[in-house]
Design an enzyme around this catalytic site. Structure first.
Site, PDB file in Angstrom:
ATOM      1  N   TRP A 490       0.831  -1.208   0.000  1.00  0.00           N
ATOM      2  CA  TRP A 490       0.000   0.000   0.000  1.00  0.00           C
ATOM      3  C   TRP A 490       0.865   1.259   0.000  1.00  0.00           C
ATOM      4  O   TRP A 490       0.513   2.279  -0.596  1.00  0.00           O
ATOM      5  CB  TRP A 490      -0.932  -0.010   1.229  1.00  0.00           C
ATOM      6  CG  TRP A 490      -1.547   1.332   1.411  1.00  0.00           C
ATOM      7  CD1 TRP A 490      -2.686   1.792   0.819  1.00  0.00           C
ATOM      8  CD2 TRP A 490      -1.005   2.412   2.176  1.00  0.00           C
ATOM      9  NE1 TRP A 490      -2.894   3.101   1.166  1.00  0.00           N
ATOM     10  CE2 TRP A 490      -1.876   3.496   2.005  1.00  0.00           C
ATOM     11  CE3 TRP A 490       0.118   2.575   2.984  1.00  0.00           C
ATOM     12  CZ2 TRP A 490      -1.655   4.724   2.620  1.00  0.00           C
ATOM     13  CZ3 TRP A 490       0.344   3.798   3.592  1.00  0.00           C
ATOM     14  CH2 TRP A 490      -0.544   4.854   3.410  1.00  0.00           C
ATOM     15  N   ASP A 492       3.512   3.361  -1.339  1.00  0.00           N
ATOM     16  CA  ASP A 492       4.242   3.499  -2.606  1.00  0.00           C
ATOM     17  C   ASP A 492       5.743   3.608  -2.407  1.00  0.00           C
ATOM     18  O   ASP A 492       6.511   3.340  -3.331  1.00  0.00           O
ATOM     19  CB  ASP A 492       3.800   4.799  -3.310  1.00  0.00           C
ATOM     20  CG  ASP A 492       2.512   4.617  -4.076  1.00  0.00           C
ATOM     21  OD1 ASP A 492       2.239   3.495  -4.526  1.00  0.00           O
ATOM     22  OD2 ASP A 492       1.778   5.615  -4.218  1.00  0.00           O
TER      23      ASP A 492
HETATM   24  C1  GLC Z   1      -0.998   7.874  -2.427  1.00  0.00           C
HETATM   25  C2  GLC Z   1      -1.380   6.883  -3.489  1.00  0.00           C
HETATM   26  C3  GLC Z   1      -1.852   5.574  -2.875  1.00  0.00           C
HETATM   27  C4  GLC Z   1      -0.853   5.064  -1.879  1.00  0.00           C
HETATM   28  C5  GLC Z   1      -0.503   6.110  -0.855  1.00  0.00           C
HETATM   29  C6  GLC Z   1       0.607   5.682   0.074  1.00  0.00           C
HETATM   30  O1  GLC Z   1      -2.116   8.292  -1.739  1.00  0.00           O
HETATM   31  O2  GLC Z   1      -2.403   7.391  -4.312  1.00  0.00           O
HETATM   32  O3  GLC Z   1      -2.042   4.607  -3.873  1.00  0.00           O
HETATM   33  O4  GLC Z   1      -1.395   3.925  -1.247  1.00  0.00           O
HETATM   34  O5  GLC Z   1      -0.079   7.287  -1.516  1.00  0.00           O
HETATM   35  O6  GLC Z   1       1.821   5.552  -0.569  1.00  0.00           O
END
Ligand code: GLC
Length: 797
Positions: A490, A492
């Protein structure tokens, strides 16, 4: 310090000090056409895709940050003074003019009083059957509050954009000669000559007294929208050109007796003169009133599907209006249209879209189902999801249309498909609860048997798509037996590759829980046996390898190094692993209490829970990009909003309603209305993140509206804190609330019936249901009715 207030009766946020540190955002449109608009009337419109079909232009990351926009100027023909109805772009000093902006549900209203003239501009996009021929309306009213006759000019102005955003932002040696302006039927028509039949228009409900179709002529050399030459002179030049930057500028002269009010309408849409004429006929004054009334009724009905009345005023305001609205906007415009994501990407982010569609299935079931079908189509046969893909390209298949080296090449299907190396370990797992929550909402079990193609090859039933996602994840395990992190989970910025992710392991368990519930409803015994066994194995592995004695590790790097160990100096306690250990049910109660205490101790701030603490300061690519993000910002120790609701759910599962509310209250935007000098962002919208303790701007929120925080906040608050959860065969009401609450009431519409729920808490417990009464009779469960109004009384204790 505050800049505005909530007008609950009108369902508007009223910005009465318009000089806010960062402009405040709203969204117009509920179907195909959308506009992102600031409280300064800055922003842009698109049709279907902000990347491929932009209508008006935006200058990304510009100074000021929200120009240009959909502007109306007024000019006093006697004195020559002029101003805009929204505070910007003319930006009159605030002691010379009274300005106010109101953001409502899918409309915004701008007000200005100066020089004895009251100007009002409402922007909205009417709803229509099928969403065809969309038009944005500028409904402008001008009133003479002085005691003498006044002669005024009213100007409407928009700057057109190329449809393709790349084309709009580069290769000007070509693009500046590829669009032209026409005048047709009194409307300014912009032609995108390089495309087939590509026209957009700006028109008024009048024969214009002045007209400009070329931006440079309207604005004039060395000027900006703040002081356009055409407005300053009070006369437009009639400019038209094939090439250049097309705009729509229309002038209407009016005379107002003392006290008199006149109304002027402008229309922005796609098509040429005949489309403008149609808009003018359909939305004359009466048509415009009718359309605005329909928009209000649309939201009344939608919000009416769940209304709550708790002792917590800001929670009511959020759940009944703003949080729900924000979640809907996310599902609708998923997700690249904002002042931050300026439309340069398109299509669906797999995990974000799945979570958005999971969280509000009662809000817009058709749109949630559409998103789910698109995501199913975006799944590879191997089981993972395409991290970012454009469903339109998938549906279209191979494209052998016209190609030119000078225009932007179109995305094709082949380049969108990616291998496992680029897969995110969590993407397709979110789809399982998303599907199942939607079926719980609709009761339509046949959806599981619908056949949908995979992105690369072949097709399968929805049920088998879900099994493909589970099988993929149960097979992708690392050396400790925990699921691999792959390109990212989740988070990134956590790029573990072959390393292992606790978050994904727990998410896999949670997805399996949902799947098993569905399998039980369908009586699919073989699947129950197989996946219950896989789940039990993963739970045991997680408890054995990820527990550090006080909390859960975040995972292991590919070299086997633990992240989140007891003695770690940075990246010590993480929100994702600890909340999900509890939410998934994998943690024992003792582990759960201990790890959520660690979350409280290490991650709590009055602005919400930080994602991890202390922030990473040592570069380490085996952990990922997170170590290259400044401490206290975004994924490195900021208060990342999206996972905060996971902590509310976890606390509810542990029965600690007071703690859940403490966490909820810290993040709730509505609670921060009087701290705007620090927050600097909309108090009616969850933001992607808030700077954490390790940053000098601690408390500053960034990136409103388009964030998974919204759906999750709504999901966690309604389903776990208030505890109202639809199941396959009945409704559960199992609240977890602060002990001091006497109870609360809610109205929930579900599958054609209306439930009037009253929860009483005479013993002031945090959790526990002692008695359920349905329609006056004591009951074990709350059945799924298909019609009628039913009372549900819940006695806690
Ligand atoms: C952003 C992205 C999402 C991700 C989050 C944490 O909100 O859109 O997909 O889970 O960052 O990295």
């Amino acid at each position: 310090m505050r800049y505005g207030y909530f007008d609950d009766a009108a369902r508007e946020y009223v910005i009465d000090r318009v000089d806010v540190p960062q402009s405040m955002t709203n969204y117009l449109g509920t179907q195909r056409m959308g506009t992102v608009i600031s409280h300064n009337a800055g922003g842009y419109s698109w049709l279907d895709s902000p990347q491929h079909h932009r209508i008006t232009r935006f200058r990304p990351n510009g100074v000021p940050m929200d120009w240009p926009g959909h502007y109306v100027y007024l000019r006093d023909e006697e004195s020559g003074k002029y101003w805009s109805v929204s505070w910007q772009p003319t930006g009159l000093p605030l002691d010379e003019a009274k300005y106010e902006a109101r953001h409502g549900l899918s409309y915004s209203r701008f007000l200005c009083e100066t020089e004895g003239i009251r100007g009002e501009q409402i922007l909205f996009i009417p709803r229509e059957e099928g969403g065809e021929d969309p038009v944005e309306i500028f409904d402008v009213r001008i009133r003479n509050d002085s005691d003498r006759e006044r002669k005024l000019s009213v100007f409407g102005y928009v700057e057109f954009s190329f449809h393709e955003i790349d084309m709009d932002n580069q290769n000007f040696q070509m693009s500046l000669y590829a669009a032209g302006s026409h005048r047709e039927d009194g409307a300014a028509v912009c032609e995108l000559h390089y495309e087939k039949d590509a026209f957009q228009f700006f028109a008024g409900n009048f024969e214009p007294d002045g007209f400009d179709g070329v931006r440079e002529s309207f604005i004039g050399p060395y000027r900006t929208e703040r002081n356009p030459l055409g407005v300053e002179k009070g006369a437009l030049s009639g400019s038209l050109e094939l090439g250049g930057n097309p705009c729509g500028a229309l002038q209407k002269k009016i005379t107002l007796a003392p006290g008199e009010e006149k109304r002027v309408l402008f229309y922005l849409g796609t098509g040429r003169g005949d489309a403008a004429r149609k808009a003018r006929e359909r939305y004359d004054e009466a048509g415009c009133d009718r359309a605005f009334g329909e928009l209000r009724r649309f939201w009344d009905e939608k919000l009416g599907r769940l209304q709550v009345s708790t002792p917590h005023e800001n929670m009511n305001r959020s759940l009944n209006i703003w949080n729900f609205y924000q979640s809907e906007v996310n599902v609708l415009f998923s997700r690249f249209s904002s002042f931050i994501e300026v439309g340069g990407r398109t299509g669906l982010g797999y995990r974000d879209t799945a979570q958005d569609a999971m969280c509000i299935p009662h809000g817009e079931p058709a749109m949630c189902e559409k998103r789910i079908r698109q995501l199913l189509h975006g799944q590879m046969r191997a089981g993972y999801g395409l991290h970012l893909f454009d469903p339109a390209v998938l549906e279209k298949g191979e494209d052998d249309g016209f190609k030119s080296p000078t225009v932007i090449p179109e995305a094709d299907k082949k380049s969108m498909l990616h291998g496992i190396k680029d897969a995110c370990a969590d993407d397709a797992l979110w789809l399982i609860p998303a599907i199942i929550e939607n079926v719980r909402e609709s009761g339509d079990l046949s959806f599981f048997d619908e056949v949908i193609p995979f992105a690369d090859e072949g097709e399968a039933t929805v049920w088998d798509h879900m099994k493909a996602a589970l099988d993929f994840s149960y097979a992708q395990t690392g050396s400790h037996g925990v699921t691999k992190g792959l390109r990212a989970d989740w988070n990134d910025c956590l790029n573990l590759g072959g390393g292992e992710s606790a978050m994904v392991a727990f998410l896999l368990i949670w997805a399996t829980n949902h799947f098993l519930d569905a399998a039980a409803a369908l009586g699919r015994e073989e699947d129950i046996a197989k996946y219950a066994r896989l789940k039990a194995g993963m739970e045991e592995t997680c408890r054995e390898t990820l527990w550090n004695g006080e909390w859960f590790l975040r995972g292991f790097t590919a070299y086997g190094r633990p992240i989140g160990a007891l003695d770690a100096k940075e990246g010590k306690v993480h929100m994702e692993s600890n909340t999900w250990a509890v939410v998934s049910g994998a943690a024992t109660r003792e582990m759960g209490l201990s790890c959520m205490d660690a979350v409280d101790e290490w991650l709590y701030t009055p602005w919400g829970l930080m994602l991890n603490a202390p922030s990473f300061v040592t570069l380490d690519d085996s952990i990922g990009f997170v170590t290259r993000v400044y401490p206290g910002v975004k994924e490195n120790g900021a208060i990342f909003s999206h996972p905060n609701p996971w902590a509310w759910v976890a606390e509810c599962m542990l029965g600690r309603g007071g703690r859940a509310m403490k966490f909820y209250d810290a993040l709730l935007p509505e609670n921060q209305n009087d701290k705007m000098e620090i927050r600097q962002a909309e108090p009616y919208s969850y933001c992607q993140f808030i700077m954490g303790k390790d940053h000098t701007a601690f408390g500053r929120a960034r990136h409103p509206f388009m964030t998974g925080s919204s759906g999750w906040a709504y999901y966690a608050a309604t389903r776990y804190m208030l505890g109202i959860r639809p199941g396959f065969d009945g409704l559960t009401v199992d609240p977890c609330i602060p002990a001091e609450w006497d109870g609360f009431e809610a109205v929930r519409k579900w599958r054609g019936a209306e439930y009037r729920i009253r929860v009483e808490n005479p013993e002031h417990v945090e959790k526990g249901v002692r008695r359920i009464t349905v329609d006056g009779k004591v009951a074990e469960t709350i059945p799924a009715f298909t019609e009628g109004i039913h009372t549900v009384d819940i006695l806690m204790g």
